[in-house]
Design a protein around this motif. Structure first.
Motif, PDB file in Angstrom:
ATOM      1  N   ILE A  16       0.950  -1.267   0.046  1.00  0.00           N
ATOM      2  CA  ILE A  16       0.060  -0.046  -0.116  1.00  0.00           C
ATOM      3  C   ILE A  16       0.983   1.124  -0.082  1.00  0.00           C
ATOM      4  N   LYS A  17       2.023   1.203   0.773  1.00  0.00           N
ATOM      5  CA  LYS A  17       3.016   2.183   0.718  1.00  0.00           C
ATOM      6  C   LYS A  17       3.480   2.440  -0.682  1.00  0.00           C
ATOM      7  N   LEU A  18       3.728   1.373  -1.453  1.00  0.00           N
ATOM      8  CA  LEU A  18       4.298   1.588  -2.677  1.00  0.00           C
ATOM      9  C   LEU A  18       3.358   2.341  -3.490  1.00  0.00           C
ATOM     10  N   VAL A  19       2.105   1.852  -3.676  1.00  0.00           N
ATOM     11  CA  VAL A  19       0.968   2.575  -4.262  1.00  0.00           C
ATOM     12  C   VAL A  19       1.077   4.090  -3.828  1.00  0.00           C
ATOM     13  N   ASN A  20       1.132   4.092  -2.856  1.00  0.00           N
ATOM     14  CA  ASN A  20       1.249   6.076  -2.250  1.00  0.00           C
ATOM     15  C   ASN A  20       2.498   6.574  -2.603  1.00  0.00           C
ATOM     16  N   GLN A  21       3.564   5.946  -3.024  1.00  0.00           N
ATOM     17  CA  GLN A  21       4.614   6.337  -3.732  1.00  0.00           C
ATOM     18  C   GLN A  21       4.706   6.664  -5.209  1.00  0.00           C
ATOM     19  N   GLY A  22       3.451   6.213  -5.679  1.00  0.00           N
ATOM     20  CA  GLY A  22       3.544   6.293  -7.228  1.00  0.00           C
ATOM     21  C   GLY A  22       3.797   5.164  -7.994  1.00  0.00           C
ATOM     22  N   VAL A  23       3.839   3.974  -7.232  1.00  0.00           N
ATOM     23  CA  VAL A  23       4.476   2.757  -8.146  1.00  0.00           C
ATOM     24  C   VAL A  23       3.237   2.073  -8.323  1.00  0.00           C
ATOM     25  N   GLY A  24       2.939   1.544  -9.717  1.00  0.00           N
ATOM     26  CA  GLY A  24       1.945   0.475  -9.710  1.00  0.00           C
ATOM     27  C   GLY A  24       1.988  -0.552  -9.062  1.00  0.00           C
ATOM     28  N   VAL A  25       0.823  -1.215  -8.783  1.00  0.00           N
ATOM     29  CA  VAL A  25       0.681  -2.489  -7.944  1.00  0.00           C
ATOM     30  C   VAL A  25      -0.463  -3.104  -8.448  1.00  0.00           C
ATOM     31  N   HIS A  26      -0.144  -4.403  -8.656  1.00  0.00           N
ATOM     32  CA  HIS A  26      -1.485  -5.425  -8.999  1.00  0.00           C
ATOM     33  C   HIS A  26      -1.032  -6.883  -8.207  1.00  0.00           C
ATOM     34  N   CYS A  27      -2.079  -7.657  -7.878  1.00  0.00           N
ATOM     35  CA  CYS A  27      -1.795  -8.831  -7.194  1.00  0.00           C
ATOM     36  C   CYS A  27      -2.081  -9.929  -8.383  1.00  0.00           C
ATOM     37  N   GLY A  28      -0.943 -10.366  -8.818  1.00  0.00           N
ATOM     38  CA  GLY A  28      -1.116 -11.273 -10.228  1.00  0.00           C
ATOM     39  C   GLY A  28      -1.469 -12.738  -9.789  1.00  0.00           C
ATOM     40  N   GLU A  29      -1.338 -13.130  -8.450  1.00  0.00           N
ATOM     41  CA  GLU A  29      -1.751 -14.339  -8.238  1.00  0.00           C
ATOM     42  C   GLU A  29      -2.432 -14.183  -6.855  1.00  0.00           C
ATOM     43  N   CYS A  30      -3.569 -14.938  -6.602  1.00  0.00           N
ATOM     44  CA  CYS A  30      -4.191 -15.137  -5.385  1.00  0.00           C
ATOM     45  C   CYS A  30      -5.136 -16.312  -5.220  1.00  0.00           C
ATOM     46  N   GLY A  31      -5.489 -16.719  -4.138  1.00  0.00           N
ATOM     47  CA  GLY A  31      -6.446 -17.860  -4.063  1.00  0.00           C
ATOM     48  C   GLY A  31      -5.806 -18.998  -3.318  1.00  0.00           C
ATOM     49  N   CYS A  32      -6.725 -20.055  -3.053  1.00  0.00           N
ATOM     50  CA  CYS A  32      -6.547 -21.242  -2.199  1.00  0.00           C
ATOM     51  C   CYS A  32      -6.607 -22.581  -2.732  1.00  0.00           C
ATOM     52  N   TRP A  33      -5.908 -23.322  -2.416  1.00  0.00           N
ATOM     53  CA  TRP A  33      -6.109 -25.071  -3.024  1.00  0.00           C
ATOM     54  C   TRP A  33      -7.215 -25.500  -2.239  1.00  0.00           C
ATOM     55  N   ASN A  34      -7.611 -26.531  -2.911  1.00  0.00           N
ATOM     56  CA  ASN A  34      -9.155 -27.144  -2.540  1.00  0.00           C
ATOM     57  C   ASN A  34      -9.221 -28.076  -1.320  1.00  0.00           C
TER      58      ASN A  34
END
Length: 381
Positions: free
Chosen positions: A298-316
């Protein structure tokens, strides 16, 4: 911020200062920065995930992209093992020379997948899940080490220049280039459970900078993203000046996301039952721990660097109610800070389709088993 919104906010602030004096202005908190990357949300597609095309997943069908779009999603990430689009003798280990032997027909299959996504209005992130000299997964013998060997880095730049050239005239609204999946330093590249640590920051900078230059040689406006260090979990401060976005992960803590996963646990059958929130082993798991984990991002976003979460989730294997409770907190923290996300995966053991969970009342969806509760949770954000 749109011009009208800016004027409204400015007018309200001016009125408040006029009425109450400068103290009001001094106490007004600074607004959070807008994420430089769009708040994309979508899925990973594993068509080219295996280094051996003979072991590839069933191909993504065009109707899947229509479903994604109709459900409100706008993004797909395609993690690619570079050997999947090479020609070489697969009965033995690949040589450094063979890393350059592009199989044009295989590359065209990847192009076709990208074209289908674009047809339905989805942004595509091309990612080298296995790059020359590195992969977080075992199962393929690399001829060198990406982080230590210039020869591997030269090959890495060659591959990215090839992809950048193929999409030279494609807008960054439609395509981005995610350099290498989940960088780390593993003691034994062939041992999935060998001890690993972060790539030294100056090394990561060198590799990312050269690859970005190889990409932008073809089009200076190409959008480049780098996965977080230490397997995607930590910010890379050494590259914040390079006009490269950064990609975090939505897998923390692993006892929730990778419960009983054999590739992530040495003793998968003897783990404490996950809860959310609750005491699991020697830790109390809660939203507060997630908020702490994502603070640097979140701090990185506020520093002006683009952030995305490229992977997320949970095994079955994680109980479904635990998964959804935890995942709701993950998505809420990310999206409330303007960070988009991509589920690993669309169809399969982590997916919204055909996950083979034993505790889900699936909905029949065109011959697939749809996890409607998971889909509704994702659509909410």
């Amino acid at each position: 911020m749109q011009r009208r919104t800016f004027i409204q906010h400015t007018g309200l602030l001016a009125a408040a200062v006029s009425a109450s004096g400068p103290a009001v202005l001094a106490s007004t908190p600074a607004p959070a920065a807008k994420n430089k990357l769009p708040k994309w949300k979508g899925f990973n597609l594993l068509d080219f995930f295996s280094p051996n095309p003979a072991q590839s997943r069933p191909a993504t069908r065009e109707e899947y992209f229509k479903w994604m779009r109709d459900w409100g999603f706008d993004f797909v990430r395609i993690p690619i093992a570079y050997p999947a689009y090479l020609k070489f003798d697969r009965s033995r280990n690949i040589t450094p020379e063979e890393v350059y032997q592009i199989d044009e027909q295989a590359v065209e299959r990847i192009d076709n997948l990208v074209a289908m996504a674009h047809k339905h209005g989805l942004h595509v992130s091309l990612n080298l899940h296995r790059a020359p000299g590195y992969c977080i997964n075992a199962g393929f013998h690399e001829p060198y080490n990406l982080w230590r060997d210039q020869q591997a880095q030269d090959a890495f730049n060659f591959h990215w220049n090839m992809w950048a050239k193929r999409y030279k005239n494609t807008s960054s609204d439609k395509i981005s280039f995610d350099l290498v999946n989940e960088p780390s330093m593993r003691e034994d590249m062939n041992d999935q459970h060998s001890k690993s640590g972060p790539v030294p920051g100056e090394v990561y900078r060198k590799v990312a900078k050269a690859a970005a230059e190889a990409i932008r040689k073809e089009n200076p406006k190409h959008l480049v993203i780098a996965d977080g260090n230490s397997g995607g979990s930590t910010v890379i401060p050494e590259i914040t000046d390079l006009n490269i976005g950064q990609s975090c992960r939505g897998y923390h803590p692993g006892i929730i996301s990778h419960y009983k996963a054999p590739w992530a646990n040495k003793d998968p059958e003897n783990l404490p039952m996950p809860k959310w929130p609750g005491q699991v082993g020697d830790k109390y798991l809660s939203r507060a721990m997630l908020e702490e984990f994502y603070k640097p991002w979140i701090k990185l976003v506020n520093q002006g660097v683009g952030v995305h979460c490229g992977e997320c989730g949970c095994w079955n294997k994680t109980p479904h109610d635990v998964f959804l409770a935890w995942f709701g907190d993950v998505l809420d923290i990310l999206t409330s800070n303007g960070i988009g996300f991509a589920l690993w995966e669309f169809s399969g053991s982590f997916g919204v389709l055909d996950s083979e969970r034993t505790d889900v009342a699936y909905e029949n969806w065109h011959g697939h088993k749809l996890d409607r509760k998971l889909l509704n949770l994702m659509a909410k954000y």
